[in-house]
Design a protein around this motif. Structure first.
Motif, mmCIF file in Angstrom:
data_model
loop_
_atom_site.group_PDB
_atom_site.id
_atom_site.type_symbol
_atom_site.label_atom_id
_atom_site.label_comp_id
_atom_site.label_asym_id
_atom_site.label_seq_id
_atom_site.Cartn_x
_atom_site.Cartn_y
_atom_site.Cartn_z
ATOM 1 N N VAL A 1 0.863 -1.190 0.000
ATOM 2 C CA VAL A 1 0.000 0.000 0.000
ATOM 3 C C VAL A 1 0.894 1.232 0.000
ATOM 4 N N ASN A 2 0.561 2.213 -0.809
ATOM 5 C CA ASN A 2 1.361 3.434 -0.904
ATOM 6 C C ASN A 2 0.455 4.605 -1.289
ATOM 7 N N PRO A 3 0.981 5.823 -1.297
ATOM 8 C CA PRO A 3 0.138 6.979 -1.627
ATOM 9 C C PRO A 3 -0.463 6.929 -3.021
ATOM 10 N N ASP A 4 0.128 6.164 -3.913
ATOM 11 C CA ASP A 4 -0.384 6.098 -5.282
ATOM 12 C C ASP A 4 -1.610 5.202 -5.426
ATOM 13 N N ASN A 5 -1.732 4.180 -4.558
ATOM 14 C CA ASN A 5 -2.866 3.251 -4.712
ATOM 15 C C ASN A 5 -3.855 3.290 -3.549
ATOM 16 N N ALA A 6 -3.540 4.052 -2.499
ATOM 17 C CA ALA A 6 -4.388 4.038 -1.303
ATOM 18 C C ALA A 6 -5.812 4.498 -1.584
ATOM 19 N N ALA A 7 -5.973 5.569 -2.335
ATOM 20 C CA ALA A 7 -7.314 6.105 -2.585
ATOM 21 C C ALA A 7 -8.178 5.106 -3.343
ATOM 22 N N GLU A 8 -7.626 4.492 -4.372
ATOM 23 C CA GLU A 8 -8.412 3.531 -5.148
ATOM 24 C C GLU A 8 -8.779 2.315 -4.311
ATOM 25 N N LEU A 9 -7.852 1.873 -3.462
ATOM 26 C CA LEU A 9 -8.151 0.742 -2.582
ATOM 27 C C LEU A 9 -9.307 1.081 -1.646
ATOM 28 N N LEU A 10 -9.280 2.259 -1.069
ATOM 29 C CA LEU A 10 -10.306 2.644 -0.104
ATOM 30 C C LEU A 10 -11.677 2.860 -0.738
ATOM 31 N N GLN A 11 -11.724 2.972 -2.032
ATOM 32 C CA GLN A 11 -13.004 3.138 -2.721
ATOM 33 C C GLN A 11 -13.702 1.807 -2.990
ATOM 34 N N TYR B 1 3.066 8.256 6.828
ATOM 35 C CA TYR B 1 1.833 7.884 7.526
ATOM 36 C C TYR B 1 0.844 9.053 7.510
ATOM 37 N N ALA B 2 1.349 10.255 7.742
ATOM 38 C CA ALA B 2 0.478 11.440 7.726
ATOM 39 C C ALA B 2 -0.168 11.620 6.359
ATOM 40 N N GLN B 3 0.591 11.396 5.304
ATOM 41 C CA GLN B 3 0.046 11.526 3.951
ATOM 42 C C GLN B 3 -1.068 10.516 3.709
ATOM 43 N N LEU B 4 -0.878 9.291 4.185
ATOM 44 C CA LEU B 4 -1.892 8.250 3.979
ATOM 45 C C LEU B 4 -3.150 8.525 4.807
ATOM 46 N N LEU B 5 -2.987 9.077 5.996
ATOM 47 C CA LEU B 5 -4.150 9.485 6.789
ATOM 48 C C LEU B 5 -4.936 10.575 6.064
ATOM 49 N N GLN B 6 -4.206 11.504 5.464
ATOM 50 C CA GLN B 6 -4.854 12.590 4.725
ATOM 51 C C GLN B 6 -5.590 12.054 3.506
ATOM 52 N N ILE B 7 -4.986 11.103 2.819
ATOM 53 C CA ILE B 7 -5.647 10.503 1.656
ATOM 54 C C ILE B 7 -6.946 9.821 2.085
#
Length: 262
Positions: free
Chosen positions: A216-226, A245-251
């Motif tokens: 999991v990374n900032p590039d795929n986190a949003a699509e995974l959470l959808q 971690y802060a970036q992923l929380l923000q995403i």
């Protein structure tokens, strides 16, 4: 707003000074999290209490990466669920693929540890995953559902409400991991929810917390959470530094804001 679980296990990384620095750096991001984001951190055992105390002012859960199935006794080098609870842990990571491969963790001992955790009021975070060979053979879904059913054997519907399950494809973990597509992650978790439904019924399955982990990374986190069956993310190295971690929380917060506005 649907709760999102966003957390990481540090594996065997960080010293006390590094833990202190991480907690200091991540605190503002945790303080700014919306109430529907449930953060959690699973440090190495010696630092669980340190993390809990450093982040006491925010709603962040802490956990341990393993426990013994026994409450006490001649188990040199092991840690019991009672000990984990005593130092402030809320979660227990159980059955990670590295534990299964390197330390001979079996489906049976995973089940024993799940019960040991529940008996102490801890929340088991059960990790299941398919190997690259199973993926090639086309038996991934059967494999992960089997692991889930054995892990939950003897667990009551009431206890299930305190269980989290993380789908972590073995082939997607680590530096050499191949990130799963959002569709692959969703397929695995949909199969897990169907397996829970078969054993416990629709209501229990609907409320079981299912996480995805594996590159999991900032590039795929949003699509995974959808994806409809992904309730949160169990993140590896992308969340080992406070900035990541802060970036992923923000995403995670942004994704749910977008969904809420649709």
């Amino acid at each position: 707003m649907k709760t999102r679980w966003i957390g990481t296990s540090w594996k065997m990384n960080k010293t006390s000074d590094e833990v202190a620095a991480f907690c200091q750096q991540i605190l503002p991001a945790l303080q700014g999290c919306p109430e529907w984001i449930q953060s959690f951190l699973i440090p190495p055992f010696p630092y669980v209490q340190q993390v809990g105390e450093a982040l006491d002012s925010v709603d962040t859960l802490t956990g341990v990466q393993n426990i013994c199935w026994a409450e006490q006794g001649a188990y040199t080098g092991e840690v019991s669920a009672k000990m984990a609870k005593d130092i402030g842990a809320s979660l227990v990571e159980i059955g990670h693929s590295e534990r299964r491969e390197l330390f001979n963790e079996s489906d049976h001992t995973v089940n024993l540890k799940v019960h040991a955790a529940l008996e102490q009021g801890l929340m088991p975070l059960i990790c299941v995953g398919d190997s690259l060979e199973e993926k090639r053979w086309g038996v991934s879904l059967e494999s992960i559902v089997r692991q889930v059913k054995i892990a939950l054997h003897g667990v009551s519907p009431e206890q299930l409400a305190r269980v989290w399950i993380a789908y972590e494809p073995v082939w997607a973990i680590g530096e050499q991991g191949i990130p799963a597509s959002a569709e692959e992650a969703e397929s695995g978790l949909a199969a897990i929810r169907a397996g829970v439904r078969q054993c416990f019924g629709e209501a229990c399955a609907e409320h079981t917390v299912l996480l995805y982990g594996g590159s999991v990374n900032p590039d795929n986190a949003a699509e995974l959470l959808q994806q409809p069956n992904i309730d949160g993310l169990f993140i590896g190295r992308s969340a080992w530094q406070a900035e990541g971690y802060a970036q992923l929380l923000q995403i995670a917060a942004s994704v749910d804001n977008e969904v809420a506005c649709v």
